[in-house]
Design an enzyme around this catalytic site. Structure first.
Site, short mmCIF file in Angstrom:
data_model
loop_
_atom_site.label_atom_id
_atom_site.label_comp_id
_atom_site.label_asym_id
_atom_site.label_seq_id
_atom_site.Cartn_x
_atom_site.Cartn_y
_atom_site.Cartn_z
N TYR A 1 0.86 -1.18 0.00
CA TYR A 1 0.00 0.00 0.00
C TYR A 1 0.89 1.22 0.00
CZ TYR A 1 -3.44 3.43 1.63
OH TYR A 1 -4.27 4.52 1.76
N ASP B 1 9.33 2.75 -0.91
CA ASP B 1 8.36 3.42 -0.04
C ASP B 1 8.74 3.07 1.40
OD1 ASP B 1 6.28 4.14 1.57
OD2 ASP B 1 4.70 3.42 0.23
N LYS C 1 5.26 9.73 8.29
CA LYS C 1 5.09 9.23 9.66
C LYS C 1 6.13 9.80 10.64
CE LYS C 1 2.48 5.24 8.13
NZ LYS C 1 1.09 5.35 8.49
#
Ligand code: HOZ
Length: 424
Positions: A141, A236, A264
């Site tokens: 994802y 990623d 994050k």
């Protein structure tokens, strides 16, 4: 108001009562916790109940919630203005830290979310190569940009949406989604479409189909294939960045992608994303190059302040501390389930972990899907009832922070022991 009342009230004005689908508890049942406050490893819900938290805002809170130094830094920064829409020294300080920590990053552009980071990286790869197709992996994802919502993990997997309506077929058709860890599939895709593939984007350690490790040689193979075909390799590291080491998975393995996406932890809990890489590729972005990208809140001074403070504290931490706690949890869980005769596979990487209720080794999305969803939901609810907050979905990771104490770990193991007794 209690959680139920808040959820009912929220559903009247917010689709599904939540601002991000996984929070709705759809796959585990019940009512989401509405959080009143959090500190260290604990969160308190609207009913005043405390939980040991292993979601940690899905990764950013690696120091624990409301770390006093981070809170103080944000307080001071907000007094100087919340947003300027103009450059600040803070952005340079953040960029310098990222460049120093990631050997493959020579220049970095700050954005406001991980989705923006991956979306920009894909656009840049397409603009740089002049090619349209991209390769991703099933169950990975990368946020919710159009090109990336094909056979995606996280909430898309949880809700069983194979490809989202609203994405033009022509665009989805340019995304090749292959099995994670299957280098032969990648070779076959390049044999067929090589000259038209702009990039491969991959979670170097997958964490959005649950935690799945790359097999030895998989990432190295991706590096070789992309280099040989003039395509870019994008890591990623939104979850793994500053989580598995001070740097990324690439710092540990020595594999150098062309572009890296972050988010994050570098925002210390405030909304942030970033993408960086080789200078000549990054300078294809506006205003130097023609690939456009912009944002009013990009490099926001509060987010930069929270991120810089978090990184400076993290730099002095010993990552083996959180890995050891995770391994203790993992080993104790495994032993308890083995003793109860319930099949479980627990994957972990550093301070990330996922329990899969299956006998099979979990190496990709197909094997992750083999996990018993009903048992997962019952385990989740049993742990929650005993004050342990795990990710409310199978296809996610659990996160251990530096604020988790030995006592937290013992209490979590004790809760698992009691919960297991209810599962048979
Ligand atoms: N996509 C996130 C988990 N991988 C969930 C974000 C959220 O709901 O906060």
């Amino acid at each position: 108001m209690n959680n139920n009342e808040l959820f009912t009230r929220a559903a009247k004005v917010i689709p599904g009562g939540v601002n991000s689908p996984v929070r709705a508890f759809r796959s585990v049942g019940g009512t989401p916790l509405f959080i009143r406050e959090a500190s260290g490893s604990k969160m308190v819900d609207s009913e005043g109940r405390a939980y040991i938290d292993y979601v940690c805002s899905w990764g950013p809170m690696i120091l624990g919630h409301a770390h006093p130094d981070v809170v103080a830094a944000i307080r001071e920064a907000v007094g100087k203005g919340a947003s300027f829409g103009a450059p600040t020294e803070l952005e340079i300080e953040m960029a310098e830290r990222v460049v120093a920590a990631f050997p493959s990053i020579e220049a970095v552009r700050m954005v406001s979310s991980g989705t923006e980071a991956t979306m920009t990286a894909i656009r840049l790869a397409r603009g740089w190569t002049g090619r349209d197709r991209i390769v991703k992996f099933n169950g990975c994802y990368h946020g919710h940009a159009d090109s990336l919502l094909v056979k995606a993990g996280s909430g898309v997997a949880t809700l069983g949406i194979p490809g989202s309506p609203g994405i033009p077929r022509v665009l989805a058709g340019l995304t090749l989604s292959l099995a994670y860890n299957d280098l032969d599939a990648v070779k076959a895709a390049f044999a067929r479409y090589g000259q038209d593939i702009a990039c491969i984007i991959v979670e170097p350690v997958a964490a959005n189909m649950g935690v799945v490790m790359p097999k030895p040689g998989f990432l190295e193979g991706l590096r070789e294939i992309t280099a040989a075909n003039g395509s870019l390799l994008i890591f990623d590291e939104v979850i793994t960045g500053f989580r598995l080491a001070y740097g990324g998975w690439q710092t540990i393995t020595g594999i150098r992608p062309d572009l890296t996406c972050l988010g994050k932890i570098i925002g210390g809990g405030l909304p942030v994303g970033a993408m960086g890489g080789k200078r000549e590729i990054m300078e294809h972005l506006a205003p130097v190059g023609p690939v456009y990208q912009a944002g009013t809140l990009s490099g926001n001074p509060l987010a930069m302040t929270a991120g810089i403070k978090t990184l400076d504290i993290l730099k002095k931490k010993n990552y083996t501390e959180i890995e050891e706690k995770t391994v203790r949890l993992r080993n104790a869980f495994q032993e308890l389930f083995d003793r109860a005769g319930l099949p479980v596979r627990i994957n972990h990487a550093g301070s990330l972990f996922t329990l899969f209720f299956t006998e099979r080794e979990v190496v990709d999305y197909a094997s992750a899907q083999g996990s018993n969803a009903e048992l997962f939901a019952r385990f989740f609810q049993g742990m929650l009832a005993r004050g342990i907050n795990l990710a409310p979905a199978q296809f996610e990771a659990g996160f251990v922070s530096f604020a988790h104490t030995d006592d937290d770990i013992e209490k979590t193991i004790a809760a698992c022991e009691k919960t297991i007794k209810t599962l048979r």
